[in-house]
Design an enzyme around this catalytic site. Structure first.
Site, mmCIF file in Angstrom:
data_model
loop_
_atom_site.group_PDB
_atom_site.id
_atom_site.type_symbol
_atom_site.label_atom_id
_atom_site.label_comp_id
_atom_site.label_asym_id
_atom_site.label_seq_id
_atom_site.Cartn_x
_atom_site.Cartn_y
_atom_site.Cartn_z
ATOM 1 N N GLU A 19 0.861 -1.423 -0.142
ATOM 2 C CA GLU A 19 0.017 -0.112 -0.023
ATOM 3 C C GLU A 19 0.763 1.271 -0.066
ATOM 4 O O GLU A 19 0.278 2.292 0.172
ATOM 5 C CB GLU A 19 -0.887 0.026 1.238
ATOM 6 C CG GLU A 19 -1.853 -1.110 1.205
ATOM 7 C CD GLU A 19 -2.683 -1.561 2.441
ATOM 8 O OE1 GLU A 19 -2.747 -0.645 3.365
ATOM 9 O OE2 GLU A 19 -2.844 -2.630 2.630
ATOM 10 N N ASP A 61 -1.898 -5.015 9.523
ATOM 11 C CA ASP A 61 -2.731 -4.035 9.843
ATOM 12 C C ASP A 61 -3.165 -4.451 11.276
ATOM 13 O O ASP A 61 -2.620 -5.820 11.622
ATOM 14 C CB ASP A 61 -4.054 -4.585 9.229
ATOM 15 C CG ASP A 61 -4.436 -3.865 7.822
ATOM 16 O OD1 ASP A 61 -5.486 -3.831 7.491
ATOM 17 O OD2 ASP A 61 -3.522 -3.204 7.541
ATOM 18 N N HIS A 107 -1.466 0.355 10.414
ATOM 19 C CA HIS A 107 -0.564 -0.548 10.138
ATOM 20 C C HIS A 107 0.527 -0.789 11.386
ATOM 21 O O HIS A 107 0.638 0.293 12.159
ATOM 22 C CB HIS A 107 0.354 -0.033 8.941
ATOM 23 C CG HIS A 107 -0.355 -0.520 7.871
ATOM 24 N ND1 HIS A 107 -0.257 0.228 6.584
ATOM 25 C CD2 HIS A 107 -1.463 -1.518 7.352
ATOM 26 C CE1 HIS A 107 -1.130 -0.264 5.711
ATOM 27 N NE2 HIS A 107 -1.760 -1.463 6.261
HETATM 28 C C1 LIG Z 1 -7.392 -5.527 0.680
HETATM 29 C C2 LIG Z 1 -7.986 -4.745 1.794
HETATM 30 O O1 LIG Z 1 -8.021 -3.698 0.896
HETATM 31 C C3 LIG Z 1 -6.558 -4.110 2.726
HETATM 32 O O2 LIG Z 1 -5.703 -3.742 1.767
HETATM 33 C C4 LIG Z 1 -7.098 -3.011 3.473
HETATM 34 O O3 LIG Z 1 -7.920 -3.822 4.525
HETATM 35 C C5 LIG Z 1 -5.868 -2.755 4.280
HETATM 36 O O4 LIG Z 1 -4.965 -3.548 4.541
HETATM 37 C C6 LIG Z 1 -5.838 -1.543 4.645
HETATM 38 O O5 LIG Z 1 -4.551 -1.068 5.284
HETATM 39 MN MN LIG Z 2 -3.174 -2.795 5.149
#
Ligand SMILES: C[C@H](O)[C@@H](O)[C@@H](O)C(=O)CO
Ligand SMILES: [Mn+2]
Length: 597
Positions: free
Chosen positions: A345, A369, A534
């Site tokens: 991300e 996360d 995170h």
């Molecule tokens: C796949 C999802 O969009 C995840 O990337 C989301 O829940 C995250 O990890 C947010 O940080």
């Molecule tokens: Mn994430």
């Protein structure tokens, strides 16, 4: 067992530790009587550090001792010049005697510095320590004070345990500061899903870390894949290795959403190419020059990077989870090697949190996360079972698709316990155990265009430290730390909780060590105080080392569960409030400001 690959993939030699033997300059007897014990102390310090430290990339740590003892400003200046030539990145001054502070101290504003004032009473080493620190404090050059608890005899060049601990803590943090300076953070893509941690604040990187920011659009992956700008031989080897070692897990997608067998074959080919290309973008690859791609061969000198992925890429192309997971691990098709610090991300604040953790522990990191706090009551409600043992007061579910390294399976062991080790201590058998403990599941609904996520559960009983750097308006960066343990839940409990989340992703059940007060009042409060979605997780309880490193970078620590006696910051911090350690940290960081500004 294949020999781990130890290479410095980035530009520049590794920083060295400068040792400064300082002496009373009075000739005619005093200086002469001190020459040997003073130099011996410096040599003992150099020997100890070189024997007990390694760079995170596995290279040995070198110490540079001044050519002479330093009894005055000319010797101080010639030592500084020698250190500059030799690539010294931090200094440790040692002395068993009184010396002249303003004439002998290290005045380089960027150089992390410590002074070991020998606790001996034949000559007043501690008096110099105090006076030299006073000079540093008046001149705005925060310095770490090392003073052994027990008196030693003059000429005794043994290093007491309490001095050893502070030397190692200071040196490892100082090496981290010097190692990241001048290196790049590479953004592959931009902000993912509106996550603020993905905003690249160049002021933070430049002024606090001394780092540069590099950017590349994700279309560069398409260009390199379509034009074959990657090492074809390595690609074939990587694909074969991946097929052999990365076994597919359950495809939980509904039948109408499942990728066909042919598509999955293509997806594996794509995600393996992505891994090669991301690595080449970070650190370059001379093979590309042989192919006529001289510019691509350079790479971006990136000691850390982030891949945006969501959603511009993943809505159309296979997820970057394989690329992120395998590069973040301590091994791949080329064998055992230093892990890359690659955030998903493009959360660059978490990438830096991973980077600092890696530089201090030498180990791979778990990017996660901070997803769910499970109270004992909620667990009993949904599973009918009571949480027990270390989990009895609740657990935090750490889980994220992508760069949880396979080291995070906890399948390596140290003294028979699960660990995440420096890559040069990992065996081939442990690599295989890590690979075998992970299933590669077809990406689920979040990722509509395929790819494979890593499903594993971290073994319980691992000492871990969660960390995160957050940027706060009007304050700047702050660091939060939570030492704790991974725990293993009974399979039937884990399955119920895991299936409610994303069972195709890597899970670490984490229990912070509670203090009963403040943010560590209980497990819920730890999560309730976490400053972002995170965290970066390192092996071991390294809160003290993170606190030392943060103080060198002038980043205040807003939350931690480290015993006060283990906190080691520049001595001047106490002048900002000896009875208010956290407030003093904030005041000192604000007063001194970012290291490079
Ligand atoms: C796949 C999802 O969009 C995840 O990337 C989301 O829940 C995250 O990890 C947010 O940080
Ligand atoms: Mn994430």
């Amino acid at each position: 067992m294949s020999t781990p690959m130890i290479v410095n993939r980035l530009e520049g030699d590794m920083p060295k530790i400068g040792i400064r033997p300082v002496i009373d300059g009075r000739r005619g007897g005093i200086r002469e009587s001190l020459e040997e014990p003073t130099m011996n102390l410096a040599l003992a310090c150099a020997r100890f550090l070189s024997e007990n430290l390694r760079h995170a990339n596995g290279l040995p740590v070198e110490c540079v001792v001044a050519d002479t003892t330093i009894g005055g400003v000319r010797e101080a200046a010639s030592t500084a010049e020698k250190f500059r030539r030799e690539g010294v990145g931090l200094t440790i001054t040692v002395t068993p005697s009184w010396c002249y502070p303003l004439e002998t101290i290290d005045t380089d504003p960027w150089m992390p510095k410590a002074i070991w004032g020998f606790n001996g009473t034949e000559r007043p080493g501690a008096v110099y320590l105090a006076a030299a620190l006073a000079a540093h404090n008046q001149k705005g050059l925060p310095t770490f004070s090392i003073y052994g608890r027990d008196v030693q005899d003059i000429g005794d060049d043994s290093i007491p345990e309490d001095v050893q601990a502070k030397l190692l803590n200071f040196a490892k943090a100082g090496l981290a500061v010097a190692t990241i300076r001048g290196k790049s953070y590479l953004s592959m893509g931009t902000v993912s899903m509106g996550i603020a941690g993905c905003i690249v604040d160049e002021g933070f990187f430049q002024n606090y870390l001394g780092m540069r920011n590099e950017y590349v659009d994700m279309t560069e992956f398409i260009r390199r894949m379509e034009r074959g700008i990657y090492d074809k031989e390595e690609y074939e080897r990587a694909l074969a290795w991946t097929k052999e070692n990365c076994k597919e897990g359950e495809d939980i997608n509904p039948p109408e959403r499942r990728r066909t067998a042919e598509q999955k074959v293509e997806d594996w080919e794509t995600v393996v190419k992505m891994a090669l290309i991301a690595r080449d973008l970070m650190v370059g690859n001379p093979k590309l020059a042989e192919m006529g791609y001289g510019e691509e061969a350079e790479g971006r000198n990136a000691i850390a990077a982030g891949f945006q992925g969501q959603r511009a890429w993943t809505d159309h192309l296979p997820t970057g989870d394989f690329m992120e997971a395998i590069l973040s691990s301590s091994f791949d098709w080329n064998g055992i090697r230093e892990p890359y610090m690659l955030a998903t991300e493009n959360d660059n604040l978490n990438a830096v949190s991973m980077l600092l953790g890696h530089q201090l522990t030498n180990g791979a990191q778990i990017f996660a996360d901070v997803r769910t706090y499970w109270s004992p009551e909620a667990v009993e409600r949904v599973t009918g079972k009571k949480l027990e043992g270390r989990a009895a007061c609740g657990v935090i579910h750490l889980i994220n698709s992508g760069p949880a390294s396979l080291d995070g399976t906890g399948q390596q062991s140290l003294n028979g316990q699960p660990a995440m080790k420096p890559f040069w201590e990992i065996s081939e058998e442990e690599v295989q155990k890590c690979l075998d403990a992970a299933a590669w599941c077809s990406a689920k609904d979040f990722f509509p265009s395929g790819g494979f996520s890593t499903d594993f559960t971290t073994r319980g009983g691992m000492p871990l430290t969660m960390a995160r750097i957050n940027l706060i308006h009007e304050i700047g960066p702050v660091l939060q730390i939570a030492e704790g343990y991974s725990v293993e839940l009974p399979e039937d409990v884990h399955d119920v909780l895991d299936r409610r989340s994303d069972p195709t992703w890597p899970t670490t059940w984490f229990v912070p060590r509670l203090t009963g007060t403040g943010a560590f009042k209980d497990v819920y409060t730890v999560m309730n105080n976490w400053g972002s979605n995170h965290c970066a997780v390192s092996y071991g309880h390294v809160g003290p080392q993170l606190i030392t490193l943060a103080s060198m970078l002038r980043i205040p620590v807003n939350m931690h569960n480290v015993p006060e006696e283990d906190i080691f910051r520049p001595s001047v911090w106490s002048a900002f409030g000896a009875n208010d350690v956290t407030g003093a940290d904030y005041r000192a960081c604000a007063a001194f400001g970012p290291l490079y500004k």
